[in-house]
Motif scaffolding. Structure first.
Motif, PDB file in Angstrom:
ATOM      1  N   ALA A  47      50.754 -22.794  56.096  1.00 52.31           N
ATOM      2  CA  ALA A  47      50.629 -24.034  55.299  1.00 52.31           C
ATOM      3  C   ALA A  47      51.256 -25.015  56.245  1.00 52.31           C
ATOM      4  N   ARG A  48      52.510 -24.660  56.741  1.00 53.20           N
ATOM      5  CA  ARG A  48      53.439 -25.324  57.630  1.00 53.20           C
ATOM      6  C   ARG A  48      52.674 -25.399  59.023  1.00 53.20           C
ATOM      7  N   LEU A  49      51.643 -24.818  59.182  1.00 58.77           N
ATOM      8  CA  LEU A  49      50.931 -24.701  60.640  1.00 58.77           C
ATOM      9  C   LEU A  49      49.639 -25.368  60.176  1.00 58.77           C
ATOM     10  N   ASP A  50      49.324 -25.942  59.039  1.00 61.80           N
ATOM     11  CA  ASP A  50      48.181 -26.143  58.514  1.00 61.80           C
ATOM     12  C   ASP A  50      46.990 -25.275  59.080  1.00 61.80           C
ATOM     13  N   ILE A  51      47.105 -23.798  58.691  1.00 60.59           N
ATOM     14  CA  ILE A  51      46.067 -22.871  59.005  1.00 60.59           C
ATOM     15  C   ILE A  51      45.545 -22.246  57.669  1.00 60.59           C
ATOM     16  N   LYS A  52      44.310 -22.124  57.473  1.00 64.19           N
ATOM     17  CA  LYS A  52      43.787 -21.570  56.176  1.00 64.19           C
ATOM     18  C   LYS A  52      43.463 -20.133  56.365  1.00 64.19           C
ATOM     19  N   HIS A  53      43.587 -19.312  57.434  1.00 61.91           N
ATOM     20  CA  HIS A  53      43.365 -18.119  57.706  1.00 61.91           C
ATOM     21  C   HIS A  53      44.350 -17.196  58.284  1.00 61.91           C
ATOM     22  N   VAL A  54      44.875 -16.112  57.782  1.00 59.59           N
ATOM     23  CA  VAL A  54      45.993 -15.291  58.427  1.00 59.59           C
ATOM     24  C   VAL A  54      45.097 -13.907  58.573  1.00 59.59           C
ATOM     25  N   VAL A  55      45.484 -13.447  59.768  1.00 60.43           N
ATOM     26  CA  VAL A  55      45.082 -11.890  59.866  1.00 60.43           C
ATOM     27  C   VAL A  55      46.127 -11.094  60.029  1.00 60.43           C
ATOM     28  N   THR A  56      45.966  -9.891  59.577  1.00 53.88           N
ATOM     29  CA  THR A  56      47.146  -8.849  59.510  1.00 53.88           C
ATOM     30  C   THR A  56      46.766  -7.783  60.451  1.00 53.88           C
ATOM     31  N   GLY A  57      47.649  -6.683  60.731  1.00 53.11           N
ATOM     32  CA  GLY A  57      47.408  -5.691  61.514  1.00 53.11           C
ATOM     33  C   GLY A  57      47.037  -4.303  60.608  1.00 53.11           C
ATOM     34  N   HIS A  58      46.735  -4.395  59.282  1.00 47.06           N
ATOM     35  CA  HIS A  58      46.423  -3.345  58.595  1.00 47.06           C
ATOM     36  C   HIS A  58      45.404  -2.573  58.933  1.00 47.06           C
ATOM     37  N   ASN A  59      45.510  -1.064  59.306  1.00 52.12           N
ATOM     38  CA  ASN A  59      44.549  -0.295  59.746  1.00 52.12           C
ATOM     39  C   ASN A  59      43.871   0.590  58.763  1.00 52.12           C
ATOM     40  N   ALA A  60      43.259   1.681  59.422  1.00 47.77           N
ATOM     41  CA  ALA A  60      42.507   2.533  58.264  1.00 47.77           C
ATOM     42  C   ALA A  60      43.360   3.551  57.483  1.00 47.77           C
ATOM     43  N   ASP A  61      44.485   3.917  58.237  1.00 43.67           N
ATOM     44  CA  ASP A  61      45.525   4.875  57.604  1.00 43.67           C
ATOM     45  C   ASP A  61      45.963   3.765  56.140  1.00 43.67           C
ATOM     46  N   ASP A  62      46.468   2.674  56.662  1.00 46.55           N
ATOM     47  CA  ASP A  62      46.993   1.785  55.535  1.00 46.55           C
ATOM     48  C   ASP A  62      46.139   1.504  54.265  1.00 46.55           C
ATOM     49  N   THR A  63      44.773   1.417  54.861  1.00 43.45           N
ATOM     50  CA  THR A  63      43.880   1.104  53.646  1.00 43.45           C
ATOM     51  C   THR A  63      43.520   2.293  52.909  1.00 43.45           C
ATOM     52  N   ALA A  64      43.546   3.433  53.607  1.00 42.30           N
ATOM     53  CA  ALA A  64      43.517   4.729  52.777  1.00 42.30           C
ATOM     54  C   ALA A  64      44.493   5.056  51.896  1.00 42.30           C
ATOM     55  N   GLU A  65      45.823   4.789  52.211  1.00 44.23           N
ATOM     56  CA  GLU A  65      47.088   4.653  51.572  1.00 44.23           C
ATOM     57  C   GLU A  65      47.096   4.010  50.498  1.00 44.23           C
ATOM     58  N   THR A  66      46.263   2.906  50.577  1.00 41.52           N
ATOM     59  CA  THR A  66      46.248   1.771  49.649  1.00 41.52           C
ATOM     60  C   THR A  66      45.372   2.447  48.304  1.00 41.52           C
ATOM     61  N   VAL A  67      44.241   2.963  48.933  1.00 38.47           N
ATOM     62  CA  VAL A  67      43.228   3.390  48.101  1.00 38.47           C
ATOM     63  C   VAL A  67      43.788   4.552  47.230  1.00 38.47           C
ATOM     64  N   MET A  68      44.696   5.332  47.882  1.00 46.79           N
ATOM     65  CA  MET A  68      45.149   6.756  46.875  1.00 46.79           C
ATOM     66  C   MET A  68      46.081   6.024  46.043  1.00 46.79           C
ATOM     67  N   MET A  69      47.318   5.282  46.530  1.00 46.95           N
ATOM     68  CA  MET A  69      47.928   4.665  45.627  1.00 46.95           C
ATOM     69  C   MET A  69      47.479   4.081  44.239  1.00 46.95           C
TER      70      MET A  69
END
Length: 420
Positions: free
Chosen positions: A157-179
């Motif tokens: 918001a300070r930069l007046d940006i409406k889109h943030v990209v993050t470095g979540h990978n397939a391993d992170d997503t699989a861990e989230t699904v399992m959790m």
């Protein structure tokens, strides 16, 4: 023995075995196919639009460093027309974040990208070191997760940006699904598996261009591209529940290399089966049929033992037989054991409308929230309640009482009577 050749170009010696399919590739072919897959992920999901200003969540680690490098490369190669900016969060963890921020600053120069750093101490008056000192290592990731999400939103918001990209990978997503499976959290499973995520508490979109990229391949890419990244893990993360899910995923990968993407795909399929009224509870305001007392019958999900007790299968068979006999009389047998006419209202069953969130602002910090006080301020209230005041803080409080009126008068340009 002759060296193994790359399976794509057939001319150069293979140096890499891809974890997801054991394909043998040379350095240049691996880099090319890795970037192509990320490009296909971006285009197939329409993550960006030309001229969009995008903030890259930069931590200095391998994932965010590779994400910044790949986005810069693809942005120039395929003419995305993006304006990329690095956004980093300083949690205040000595020996970890202070060192990784040095890497982020070097990356900003290497990639010629602007850098914005937002600190916990600046926003909340607490660093994570102070939080852990106050509450211990159990549950500290809850504080950090809430604080970081809000800090990313505030930085964007300070930069007046409406889109943030993050470095979540397939391993992170699989861990989230399992959790979420282990916790039985279907609503969060439905939200977390999406490549584009949004929160009702924020108007800032988040996306994960590396969602289908294996963590090992990200490391290979960083090494063969000679990227500058920070390798130390957070000193508080081993206490997190995610660590258990990570161990389980890694063990599955040893047995079946495609297990990570299989879990991700399974999570996506299950998310599509979750009803809208469950996945968007409290947001959609949809009508939901609720059967009073149904959830807490013996042996049901809400029972004490959570398992089927003796005789339930025989009861079920008996009810099915009774239902078949009753079909000729146009009478239904409910699973509650109650008879009713087909056109009559079902007893103890009401049509209830889930409440729809009304977004407002936190009365304390001004952050978007569906409640009067946002989650971060609620956590801060508990921290500040048990925080002992130092002598310096006492003197500052006393000074504030005497100078608050003076500062207010100066802001309003009011001249005291003795100066007139």
């Amino acid at each position: 023995m002759a060296p193994t050749l790359c399976e794509l170009c057939k001319t150069t010696r293979a140096l890499i075995v891809r974890p997801k399919n054991h394909q043998k590739l040379c350095k240049s072919c691996f880099i090319s196919i890795f970037e192509t897959e990320i490009h296909n992920t971006i285009t197939s999901n329409s993550l960006f639009f030309p001229g969009e200003r995008v903030a890259i969540g930069a931590s200095g680690g391998k994932d965010s460093t590779v994400l910044a490098s790949v986005l810069k490369t693809l942005n120039e190669r395929h003419h995305y027309g993006l304006n990329l900016i690095l956004l980093s969060i300083d949690e205040g963890i000595k020996g970890y974040r202070d060192d990784s921020l040095k890497t982020v600053k070097r990356n900003a120069k290497q990639y010629d990208m602007p850098l914005e750093i937002v600190g916990y101490d600046e926003l909340y008056g607490w660093t994570m070191d102070q939080v852990v000192e106050q509450i211990g290592k159990k549950g500290n990731c809850t504080y950090c997760g809430v604080f970081r999400r809000q800090a990313l939103d505030r930085g964007a918001a300070r930069l007046d940006i409406k889109h943030v990209v993050t470095g979540h990978n397939a391993d992170d997503t699989a861990e989230t699904v399992m959790m979420n499976l282990l916790r039985g959290d279907l609503p969060r499973l439905a939200r977390a598996t999406s490549i584009v995520t949004a929160s009702a508490a924020s108007d800032i979109k988040r996306s994960k261009p590396l969602k289908y990229a294996y963590e090992k391949e990200i490391v290979y890419y960083a090494l063969h591209k000679g990227l500058d990244y920070f390798t130390t893990e957070c000193i508080y993360s081993p206490e997190a529940f995610r660590g258990s899910a990570r161990t389980l995923i890694k063990n599955l990968e040893k047995v079946r290399p495609s297990a990570i993407l299989d879990v991700v795909k399974s999570g996506e399929d299950m998310a599509r089966l979750v009803p809208d009224e469950v996945s968007a509870a409290g947001q959609g305001g949809k009508d939901v049929l609720v059967v009073e007392g149904e959830a807490y019958r013996a042996g049901g999900c809400g029972s004490a033992n959570g398992r089927s007790s003796g005789g339930e299968m025989a009861d079920t068979e008996r009810q099915l037989l009774e239902s078949e006999k009753a079909q000729g009389n146009e009478t239904e047998i409910s699973h509650l054991g109650q008879k009713h006419d087909r056109n009559c209202k079902i007893p103890n069953r009401t049509l209830r409308k889930l409440p729809k969130q009304q977004m407002g602002k936190c009365v304390r910090c001004g952050y978007l929230s569906s409640q009067d006080i946002c989650k971060a301020c609620m956590l801060l209230e508990g921290l500040n309640k048990n925080r002992p005041k130092t002598q310096i803080q006492v003197s500052v409080d006393e000074e504030d009482n005497s100078s608050r009126l003076t500062r207010r008068m100066e802001s309003l340009k009011i001249i005291p009577a003795e100066q007139m």
